[in-house]
Scaffold this motif. Structure first.
Motif, PDB file in Angstrom:
ATOM      1  N   ASP A 584       0.745  -1.278  -0.077  1.00  0.00           N
ATOM      2  CA  ASP A 584       0.050  -0.002  -0.067  1.00  0.00           C
ATOM      3  C   ASP A 584       0.977   1.312  -0.005  1.00  0.00           C
ATOM      4  O   ASP A 584       1.655   1.515   0.916  1.00  0.00           O
ATOM      5  CB  ASP A 584      -0.861  -0.043   1.355  1.00  0.00           C
ATOM      6  CG  ASP A 584      -2.101   1.014   1.080  1.00  0.00           C
ATOM      7  OD1 ASP A 584      -1.821   2.015   0.280  1.00  0.00           O
ATOM      8  OD2 ASP A 584      -3.090   0.705   1.859  1.00  0.00           O
ATOM      9  N   ASP A 586       1.343   5.195  -0.796  1.00  0.00           N
ATOM     10  CA  ASP A 586       0.381   6.640  -0.631  1.00  0.00           C
ATOM     11  C   ASP A 586       1.446   7.693  -1.137  1.00  0.00           C
ATOM     12  O   ASP A 586       2.540   7.837  -0.571  1.00  0.00           O
ATOM     13  CB  ASP A 586       0.068   6.877   0.726  1.00  0.00           C
ATOM     14  CG  ASP A 586      -0.816   8.321   0.720  1.00  0.00           C
ATOM     15  OD1 ASP A 586      -1.415   8.524  -0.174  1.00  0.00           O
ATOM     16  OD2 ASP A 586      -0.657   9.046   1.907  1.00  0.00           O
ATOM     17  N   GLY A 587       1.280   8.412  -2.338  1.00  0.00           N
ATOM     18  CA  GLY A 587       1.948   9.389  -2.706  1.00  0.00           C
ATOM     19  C   GLY A 587       3.518   8.690  -3.204  1.00  0.00           C
ATOM     20  O   GLY A 587       4.468   9.380  -2.870  1.00  0.00           O
ATOM     21  N   ASN A 602       1.822   9.170  -6.972  1.00  0.00           N
ATOM     22  CA  ASN A 602       0.762   8.220  -7.251  1.00  0.00           C
ATOM     23  C   ASN A 602       0.667   7.163  -6.175  1.00  0.00           C
ATOM     24  O   ASN A 602       1.516   6.854  -5.466  1.00  0.00           O
ATOM     25  CB  ASN A 602       0.714   7.589  -8.284  1.00  0.00           C
ATOM     26  CG  ASN A 602       0.267   8.275  -9.676  1.00  0.00           C
ATOM     27  OD1 ASN A 602      -0.839   8.951  -9.554  1.00  0.00           O
ATOM     28  ND2 ASN A 602       1.300   8.611 -10.700  1.00  0.00           N
ATOM     29  N   ASP A 603      -0.659   6.706  -5.801  1.00  0.00           N
ATOM     30  CA  ASP A 603      -0.889   6.052  -4.753  1.00  0.00           C
ATOM     31  C   ASP A 603      -1.030   4.453  -5.463  1.00  0.00           C
ATOM     32  O   ASP A 603      -1.154   4.328  -6.806  1.00  0.00           O
ATOM     33  CB  ASP A 603      -2.186   6.167  -4.170  1.00  0.00           C
ATOM     34  CG  ASP A 603      -2.435   7.335  -3.894  1.00  0.00           C
ATOM     35  OD1 ASP A 603      -1.174   7.983  -3.382  1.00  0.00           O
ATOM     36  OD2 ASP A 603      -3.554   7.922  -3.269  1.00  0.00           O
ATOM     37  N   ALA A 645       7.804   8.158  -0.793  1.00  0.00           N
ATOM     38  CA  ALA A 645       6.429   7.900  -1.043  1.00  0.00           C
ATOM     39  C   ALA A 645       6.199   8.836   0.360  1.00  0.00           C
ATOM     40  O   ALA A 645       6.765   9.024   1.153  1.00  0.00           O
ATOM     41  CB  ALA A 645       5.911   6.462  -0.575  1.00  0.00           C
TER      42      ALA A 645
END
Ligand code: ADP
Length: 899
Positions: A584, A586-587, A602-603, A645
């Motif tokens: 997972d 995030d960013g 992007n996630d 990230a």
């Protein structure tokens, strides 16, 4: 004599299987015959001629003192060079081959890469074939004393993968491997190692075990769990024996047998290492991940970082430990900089240790050892002064080497070594005063004799009232007194003239002769004694090889962790959380691309229920960047680094597999499709439900129907059988339909914004399949005439309104596209007017119509369209779809032929 020399050379050459022979002849090492011509050419040496038995032999030589750089140059080009030295015996001399310098045993190396020598043994099993065999592998780096052994059950691909982790400079294929043409071919093609043959006996199980036991102690094999691993033992024995017979004298630096960590390691095959550009760029001028994140200040640190990148791990405890270290260093800015500054003074002690063991270290090398040992307590001080670092893993790393022993050795070196010793070890000036009484006495005597000579000129001037009188020393005359021509009449009786120059005469006296002999005697005894003391000291350092390796590794690790911290802080990276399943992000960003452009984060979410993403989007939108950044974030997390990230939860994977474009392989003369399928086969065989798989445009290398079928089937297999976490970028829009058939498949696309005629790449990844209208934009860019582009927009909106296109899926590949091919349809006239642009040139599939320019469809085309409209894509298998499309194409072709 000349005949003798060439004859002797040829005889010695018979004795060795090395590629080249360098034979000492007095002050030179000479190459003769073919060797001379070859070396002359390769190294730009002057070739002369030596006559022997009436024939002339080419000859090329290098001075004794300059052999090393020449050897290095030859060995780095992959050649093995035997060196024959000359010995004095009873007035004559003899020559014998003392060592063979090979790519895997070259000590003199300055680069930051490790230099591994590898051996590969195959146990049982037939020749080649895909059936699983048992392989034993061993890797030794004589420059640092590292030694690894392992056993692999699998195919030749697994052997290559292991080889890639170590990137050996030289490989010894064991007996069964020598006849395995497939494996040999792959080793030759896909590694940079020179293949060398070593005697089969060395690989025999009993002999090899005895060799290993003798080297590492009889408990070593059992303690690393290799007691039963006959393959690993045979490979290890072969390597040790080879190092021994090449005579580089570094066996003693190999003090520890380490299992190579393949069980806890991450499978990262050759292709993937290249695709992800970890340490080598794909094209010229490309920037690698290593280049980007390497802020190490020592060569050993840089070497370790490279190793980490090529050998990521799964072991959570170790990953947590490293990340704790990075985190602590990231928080302690001041202490970190202090640490790095101190580290900057460290030399490569692992390599120095090997040089010491082989007896090639000089006094300057020992000073470097001393100075590096002195770095250790300063690092400890820096850490103890920092609350963040005091109890961090950095403190543990520095606690590993035996600090008391290190301090003792440093003290001993400090006491013994002169501050500014020469590069040679035979001329004295190596040892400090006060270290050895006998030496001090010699030094006193020597200096007194020299003082007497120094004062001689003044004394003689005064005594004989000669103004132009001086003293000096040279090779031929020894010490002398020199008097200018104008005053030679004043010269006293006891002066003996030894030379007459243009403006002066040289003399000696009995007393000066006496003192001269004294000075020479002292010089000789002093340098002999210094050499002896120096050798004792060097022995002592050599005996501490294990300690030095510990120190070297500890410093390298601090350097590496500090480097990761520097990058994390300066690029706003974050510590990944290690979880049990899924990925997972995030960013997330691409660690290399983010340095070059304004990056749009992007996630990404992969879970048990959503493990397979089909990534679509126009060309150049960012699909492969997105997939690579996912692989790199995973990889960085698995070397213990922070990641680019906002936040990341990573379940460590057991392997990262990639399949992307194959330009470089094309250059090697294999068909793209063959390579593509071989790699796909490897991935389907090797990946597990704990692996990460990145597929970029699989199936492109062949005719479209095959391509889609293979991509479809591979997806099903990866999804149902392998169950690996997968990202799959494709331009076959058909594959977005997979999500409807397979539960864990989801579609994402890289968004682009179409306003008016402009497409803007947004670089954001969004749920769902892509909207396919970019094809028209691409047609426009490609120069399709404006009436056609305009008309296609109308047609598209008409078709959309009828939902026909959604049902049919994309026409973005060339053959499906042919149904509506610009070139074959009624547009032919206007398209040809533009030079007959073919469908191929409209790469990103364009949707147009088989219409006449005035817009009316001919009846056959209309019936095809009806059929298209009636087809329910959800209920039709891909194969059936393909055959229908084929049929439609045929009908449209007929229409065209009728015209
Ligand atoms: P595709 O695989 O879809 O053809 P690429 O991944 O090769 O596209 O991306 C093309 C270029 O777009 C890259 O070279 C990069 O410069 C830029 N790019 C890709 N992703 C991003 C992003 N998230 N933010 C900024 N630029 C990006």
């Amino acid at each position: 004599m000349a005949e003798g020399i060439v004859g002797e050379f040829l005889a010695l050459k018979e004795e060795t299987d090395a590629d080249l022979l360098a034979m000492q002849c007095g002050d030179f090492y000479e190459f003769f015959g073919d060797d001379a011509e070859f070396v002359g050419e390769e190294l730009d040496l002057k070739i002369s001629e030596k006559s022997s038995h009436g024939s002339a032999y080419p000859m090329a030589g290098v001075p004794l003192t300059e052999l090393t750089p020449y050897l290095k140059a030859l060995v780095e080009r992959g050649y093995r060079v035997a060196v024959a030295d000359q010995y004095e015996v009873d007035g004559g001399h003899e020559r014998a081959i003392e060592r063979v310098v090979t790519p895997g045993t070259l000590l003199e190396t300055t680069d930051s890469e490790a230099r591994y020598l590898a051996a590969i043994v195959r146990e049982g099993g037939g020749n080649g074939g895909e059936d699983e065999s048992r392989y034993g592998l061993a890797f030794a780096d004589v420059t640092t004393g590292r030694f690894h052994a392992t056993e692999i059950v699998g195919g030749s691909e697994d052997v290559l993968t292991e080889c890639y982790r170590f990137a050996p400079a030289e490989i010894l294929p064991g007996p069964a491997v020598r006849t395995d043409d497939d494996l040999l071919g792959r080793l030759r093609d896909r590694t940079d190692g020179t293949l060398s043959l070593h005697t089969t006996d060395a690989f025999a199980p009993d002999t090899a075990r005895a060799t290993v036991d003798e080297q590492f102690g009889s408990e070593a094999l059992a303690s690393v769990g290799l007691d039963e691993a006959t393959g690993a033992i045979r490979a290890a024995g072969g390597v040790l024996d080879y190092v021994d017979t090449t005579g580089v004298g570094t066996l003693a630096s190999m003090t520890r047998l380490q299992p190579s960590q393949s069980k806890e390691g991450v499978a990262l095959d050759a292709t993937t290492q290249r695709n992800l550009e970890l340490v080598e760029p794909m094209g010229d001028g490309g920037r690698t991940l290593l280049d980007t994140i390497d802020h190490t200040v020592t060569s050993a640190g840089g070497r370790l970082l490279r190793e980490w990148l090529c050998r990521p791990i799964r072991a959570r405890e170790e990953l947590t430990r490293r990340a704790d270290g990075v985190e602590a260093l990231a928080a302690a800015a001041l202490a970190r900089e202090e640490l790095r500054e101190e580290l900057g003074a460290a030399y490569d002690v692992e390599r120095l240790s090997s040089k010491t063991v082989s007896g090639s270290a000089d006094a300057r090398d020992l000073l470097r050892v001393r100075d590096t040992l002195a770095v250790l307590p300063r690092l400890v001080d820096a850490i103890e002064g920092s609350p963040d670092l005091q109890n961090s893993p950095i403190a543990d790393v520095l606690a590993r080497p035996d600090r008391a022993a290190a301090e003792e050795l440093r003290g001993a070196l400090d006491e013994a070594l002169a501050e500014d010793p020469p590069g040679g070890v035979r001329e004295g000036d190596l040892i400090r005063r006060g270290y050895d009484d006998d030496l001090d006495e010699l030094i006193d005597g020597h200096e007194a004799a020299l003082d007497w000579i120094d004062g001689l000129a003044d004394r003689e001037k005064r005594r004989h009232s000669i103004t132009h009188l001086s003293t000096g020393r040279n090779k031929t005359d020894g010490y002398y007194i020199q008097v200018g021509n104008s005053e030679t009449d004043e010269v006293p009786e006891e002066y003996d003239q030894i030379k007459s120059l243009k403006n002066a005469n040289r003399y000696t006296t009995d007393e000066l002769d006496e003192r001269e002999r004294e000075v020479f005697r002292f010089e000789e005894r002093r340098s002999d004694l210094e050499y002896e003391l120096f050798c004792e000291l060097r022995e002592r350092v050599a005996d501490a090889a294990e300690l030095l390796q510990d120190v070297g590794r500890a410093l390298a690790e601090c350097d590496c962790l500090a480097s990761l911290a520097v990058h994390a802080v300066s690029h706003d990276w974050t510590r990944p959380e290690l979880v049990d399943s899924g990925l997972d992000i995030d960013g997330g960003r691409h660690p290399v691309v983010e340095q070059e452009v304004e990056f749009v984060p992007n996630d990404l979410a992969l879970t048990e229920d959503r493990a397979f993403l089909v990534v679509t989007g126009p060309n150049m939108s960012g699909k492969s960047t997105y997939m690579r950044q996912t692989a790199l974030i995973t990889l960085l997390a698995q070397i213990g680094s922070f990641v680019p990230a906002r936040s990341a939860q990573v379940a460590p994977v057991d392997g990262i597999y990639t399949r992307v474009g194959a330009l470089d392989e094309l250059a090697q003369g294999r068909s793209t499709f063959m390579v593509e399928m071989a790699e796909l086969a490897n991935i389907l065989h090797s990946a597990t439900d704990e692996s990460l798989v990145i597929l970029d445009e699989v199936g492109r290398g062949t005719a479209t129907y095959d391509g889609i079928s293979i991509a479809w089937a591979a997806t099903e297999y990866l999804h149902n059988e392998v169950r690996a976490k997968t990202l799959f970028a494709t331009h076959y829009h058909e594959l977005t339909g997979l999500a409807e058939h397979l539960d864990r498949v989801a579609n994402v696309h890289v968004a682009a914004d179409e306003r008016g005629d402009e497409v803007t790449f947004l670089r954001t990844v969004e749920e769902g399949p892509t909207d396919r209208s970019y094809g028209i934009h691409v047609a426009d860019l490609a120069g399709v005439p404006e009436p056609v582009v305009g008309r296609s927009r109308d047609v598209l909106s008409k078709l959309r309104a009828e939902k026909a296109i959604e049902a049919r899926g994309s026409s973005s590949d060339e053959s499906v596209q042919a149904v509506f091919d610009l070139d074959s349809g009624s547009f032919r006239g206007s398209a040809s007017a533009d030079g007959g642009r073919t469908a191929d040139e409209l790469s990103e599939g364009e949707t147009t119509e088989n219409e006449t320019v005035d817009g009316s469809l001919d009846p056959d085309a209309e019936s095809v369209l009806d059929a298209v409209q009636e087809t329910n894509i959800g209920e039709t298998s891909p194969i059936e779809l393909m055959s229908r499309v084929e049929e439609w194409q045929r009908r449209l072709d007929d229409t065209e032929d009728d015209e």
